[in-house]
Design a protein around this motif. Structure first.
Motif, PDB file in Angstrom:
ATOM      1  N   ALA A   1      42.801  41.805  51.613  1.00  0.00           N
ATOM      2  CA  ALA A   1      43.555  41.244  50.490  1.00  0.00           C
ATOM      3  C   ALA A   1      42.667  40.306  49.678  1.00  0.00           C
ATOM      4  O   ALA A   1      42.678  40.348  48.441  1.00  0.00           O
ATOM      5  CB  ALA A   1      44.794  40.518  50.997  1.00  0.00           C
ATOM      6  N   ALA A   2      41.890  39.471  50.360  1.00  0.00           N
ATOM      7  CA  ALA A   2      40.978  38.552  49.669  1.00  0.00           C
ATOM      8  C   ALA A   2      39.926  39.320  48.872  1.00  0.00           C
ATOM      9  O   ALA A   2      39.585  38.949  47.744  1.00  0.00           O
ATOM     10  CB  ALA A   2      40.318  37.609  50.677  1.00  0.00           C
ATOM     11  N   GLN A   3      39.414  40.404  49.450  1.00  0.00           N
ATOM     12  CA  GLN A   3      38.417  41.217  48.752  1.00  0.00           C
ATOM     13  C   GLN A   3      39.012  41.894  47.523  1.00  0.00           C
ATOM     14  O   GLN A   3      38.393  41.922  46.455  1.00  0.00           O
ATOM     15  CB  GLN A   3      37.834  42.262  49.697  1.00  0.00           C
ATOM     16  CG  GLN A   3      36.939  41.664  50.761  1.00  0.00           C
ATOM     17  CD  GLN A   3      36.547  42.667  51.841  1.00  0.00           C
ATOM     18  OE1 GLN A   3      37.147  43.728  51.969  1.00  0.00           O
ATOM     19  NE2 GLN A   3      35.549  42.315  52.639  1.00  0.00           N
ATOM     20  N   SER A   4      40.205  42.420  47.647  1.00  0.00           N
ATOM     21  CA  SER A   4      40.869  43.085  46.526  1.00  0.00           C
ATOM     22  C   SER A   4      41.136  42.106  45.383  1.00  0.00           C
ATOM     23  O   SER A   4      40.879  42.406  44.211  1.00  0.00           O
ATOM     24  CB  SER A   4      42.170  43.725  47.006  1.00  0.00           C
ATOM     25  OG  SER A   4      42.845  44.338  45.946  1.00  0.00           O
ATOM     26  N   LEU A   5      41.646  40.926  45.731  1.00  0.00           N
ATOM     27  CA  LEU A   5      41.895  39.905  44.720  1.00  0.00           C
ATOM     28  C   LEU A   5      40.583  39.469  44.071  1.00  0.00           C
ATOM     29  O   LEU A   5      40.511  39.323  42.847  1.00  0.00           O
ATOM     30  CB  LEU A   5      42.617  38.707  45.343  1.00  0.00           C
ATOM     31  CG  LEU A   5      42.937  37.545  44.412  1.00  0.00           C
ATOM     32  CD1 LEU A   5      43.779  37.989  43.216  1.00  0.00           C
ATOM     33  CD2 LEU A   5      43.645  36.439  45.185  1.00  0.00           C
ATOM     34  N   GLY A   6      39.558  39.297  44.876  1.00  0.00           N
ATOM     35  CA  GLY A   6      38.257  38.888  44.344  1.00  0.00           C
ATOM     36  C   GLY A   6      37.688  39.877  43.354  1.00  0.00           C
ATOM     37  O   GLY A   6      37.171  39.496  42.302  1.00  0.00           O
ATOM     38  N   ILE A   7      37.790  41.142  43.673  1.00  0.00           N
ATOM     39  CA  ILE A   7      37.308  42.191  42.764  1.00  0.00           C
ATOM     40  C   ILE A   7      38.061  42.131  41.439  1.00  0.00           C
ATOM     41  O   ILE A   7      37.467  42.205  40.367  1.00  0.00           O
ATOM     42  CB  ILE A   7      37.445  43.581  43.416  1.00  0.00           C
ATOM     43  CG1 ILE A   7      36.430  43.728  44.553  1.00  0.00           C
ATOM     44  CG2 ILE A   7      37.275  44.696  42.385  1.00  0.00           C
ATOM     45  CD1 ILE A   7      36.677  44.927  45.458  1.00  0.00           C
ATOM     46  N   SER A   8      39.375  41.955  41.510  1.00  0.00           N
ATOM     47  CA  SER A   8      40.182  41.878  40.289  1.00  0.00           C
ATOM     48  C   SER A   8      39.818  40.656  39.453  1.00  0.00           C
ATOM     49  O   SER A   8      39.733  40.742  38.221  1.00  0.00           O
ATOM     50  CB  SER A   8      41.668  41.832  40.640  1.00  0.00           C
ATOM     51  OG  SER A   8      42.073  43.038  41.231  1.00  0.00           O
TER      52      SER A   8
ATOM     53  N   ARG B   1      38.146  40.815  35.648  1.00  0.00           N
ATOM     54  CA  ARG B   1      38.788  40.172  34.488  1.00  0.00           C
ATOM     55  C   ARG B   1      37.830  39.187  33.822  1.00  0.00           C
ATOM     56  O   ARG B   1      37.727  39.145  32.594  1.00  0.00           O
ATOM     57  CB  ARG B   1      40.078  39.472  34.920  1.00  0.00           C
ATOM     58  CG  ARG B   1      40.861  38.894  33.784  1.00  0.00           C
ATOM     59  CD  ARG B   1      41.375  39.980  32.852  1.00  0.00           C
ATOM     60  NE  ARG B   1      42.067  39.363  31.740  1.00  0.00           N
ATOM     61  CZ  ARG B   1      42.088  39.853  30.513  1.00  0.00           C
ATOM     62  NH1 ARG B   1      41.513  41.008  30.253  1.00  0.00           N
ATOM     63  NH2 ARG B   1      42.719  39.228  29.560  1.00  0.00           N
ATOM     64  N   ARG B   2      37.115  38.410  34.628  1.00  0.00           N
ATOM     65  CA  ARG B   2      36.155  37.451  34.061  1.00  0.00           C
ATOM     66  C   ARG B   2      35.096  38.179  33.234  1.00  0.00           C
ATOM     67  O   ARG B   2      34.754  37.767  32.120  1.00  0.00           O
ATOM     68  CB  ARG B   2      35.492  36.646  35.184  1.00  0.00           C
ATOM     69  CG  ARG B   2      34.427  35.665  34.671  1.00  0.00           C
ATOM     70  CD  ARG B   2      33.837  34.814  35.765  1.00  0.00           C
ATOM     71  NE  ARG B   2      33.148  35.569  36.798  1.00  0.00           N
ATOM     72  CZ  ARG B   2      31.894  36.037  36.695  1.00  0.00           C
ATOM     73  NH1 ARG B   2      31.208  35.852  35.589  1.00  0.00           N
ATOM     74  NH2 ARG B   2      31.335  36.687  37.694  1.00  0.00           N
ATOM     75  N   ARG B   3      34.612  39.290  33.771  1.00  0.00           N
ATOM     76  CA  ARG B   3      33.582  40.055  33.050  1.00  0.00           C
ATOM     77  C   ARG B   3      34.139  40.713  31.799  1.00  0.00           C
ATOM     78  O   ARG B   3      33.448  40.791  30.776  1.00  0.00           O
ATOM     79  CB  ARG B   3      32.956  41.081  33.984  1.00  0.00           C
ATOM     80  CG  ARG B   3      32.074  40.411  35.020  1.00  0.00           C
ATOM     81  CD  ARG B   3      31.397  41.391  35.917  1.00  0.00           C
ATOM     82  NE  ARG B   3      30.459  40.693  36.794  1.00  0.00           N
ATOM     83  CZ  ARG B   3      29.720  41.283  37.689  1.00  0.00           C
ATOM     84  NH1 ARG B   3      29.779  42.604  37.843  1.00  0.00           N
ATOM     85  NH2 ARG B   3      28.913  40.587  38.444  1.00  0.00           N
ATOM     86  N   GLU B   4      35.382  41.203  31.863  1.00  0.00           N
ATOM     87  CA  GLU B   4      36.023  41.778  30.669  1.00  0.00           C
ATOM     88  C   GLU B   4      36.095  40.755  29.548  1.00  0.00           C
ATOM     89  O   GLU B   4      35.963  41.102  28.373  1.00  0.00           O
ATOM     90  CB  GLU B   4      37.443  42.256  30.995  1.00  0.00           C
ATOM     91  CG  GLU B   4      37.522  43.515  31.822  1.00  0.00           C
ATOM     92  CD  GLU B   4      38.939  43.800  32.329  1.00  0.00           C
ATOM     93  OE1 GLU B   4      39.880  43.036  31.991  1.00  0.00           O
ATOM     94  OE2 GLU B   4      39.094  44.777  33.078  1.00  0.00           O
TER      95      GLU B   4
ATOM     96  N   LEU C   1      33.011  35.995  30.335  1.00  0.00           N
ATOM     97  CA  LEU C   1      32.844  34.609  30.764  1.00  0.00           C
ATOM     98  C   LEU C   1      31.801  34.492  31.865  1.00  0.00           C
ATOM     99  O   LEU C   1      31.789  35.297  32.799  1.00  0.00           O
ATOM    100  CB  LEU C   1      34.176  34.063  31.296  1.00  0.00           C
ATOM    101  CG  LEU C   1      35.326  33.974  30.303  1.00  0.00           C
ATOM    102  CD1 LEU C   1      36.625  33.678  31.019  1.00  0.00           C
ATOM    103  CD2 LEU C   1      35.021  32.903  29.271  1.00  0.00           C
ATOM    104  N   GLY C   2      30.969  33.493  31.772  1.00  0.00           N
ATOM    105  CA  GLY C   2      30.028  33.178  32.836  1.00  0.00           C
ATOM    106  C   GLY C   2      30.678  32.225  33.820  1.00  0.00           C
ATOM    107  O   GLY C   2      31.673  31.553  33.502  1.00  0.00           O
ATOM    108  N   LEU C   3      30.117  32.138  35.010  1.00  0.00           N
ATOM    109  CA  LEU C   3      30.667  31.241  36.020  1.00  0.00           C
ATOM    110  C   LEU C   3      30.638  29.781  35.567  1.00  0.00           C
ATOM    111  O   LEU C   3      31.590  29.033  35.802  1.00  0.00           O
ATOM    112  CB  LEU C   3      29.899  31.382  37.342  1.00  0.00           C
ATOM    113  CG  LEU C   3      30.151  32.652  38.139  1.00  0.00           C
ATOM    114  CD1 LEU C   3      29.200  32.729  39.322  1.00  0.00           C
ATOM    115  CD2 LEU C   3      31.593  32.721  38.601  1.00  0.00           C
TER     116      LEU C   3
END
Length: 86
Positions: free
Chosen positions: A15-22, A26-29, A32-34
Motif C-alpha cells: 500500500a505504501a509503495q502504491s501510494l508513493g508511486i502515485s 503527480r508531482r512529476r506531472e 515540481l521538484g522536491l
C-alpha cells in the motif's frame, strides 16, 4: 523464488509503495521538484522522498500532499495473486 505470504506487513508495504508511486507521478506531472514542493508544503524533502519510495507510513504527510495536488486518496481491495514478489 518462493511465493511471498500475504501478511499484514506485506499489505502495508505494498500500500505504501502504491501510494508513493502515485504521489511521485503527480508531482512529476505538475513539474515540481522536491525542493520547491518542500518549501510550498513545509514537508521535509527527506519525508517526501521516503513517501514516494514507499518507505514511509506517515499518512499525515501523504494527506497534505494530496490536498496540495487537489487529489483524493482511494483505497481498494485487490485479490492477492500467488505469483512471486520481489
Amino acid at each position: 523464488m518462493s511465493e511471498e505470504e500475504l501478511t499484514k506487513s506485506y499489505i502495508i508495504r505494498t500500500a505504501a509503495q502504491s501510494l508513493g508511486i502515485s504521489l511521485q507521478q503527480r508531482r512529476r506531472e505538475l513539474g515540481l521538484g522536491l525542493d520547491s514542493l518542500s518549501q510550498e508544503t513545509n514537508i521535509p524533502i527527506s519525508s517526501i522522498d521516503k513517501l514516494e519510495l514507499g518507505l514511509s507510513n506517515k499518512l499525515n504527510h501523504a494527506i497534505k500532499l494530496a490536498l496540495y495536488y487537489n487529489c483524493e486518496i482511494k483505497i481498494e481491495l485487490v485479490l492477492h495473486s500467488h505469483k512471486s514478489h520481489k
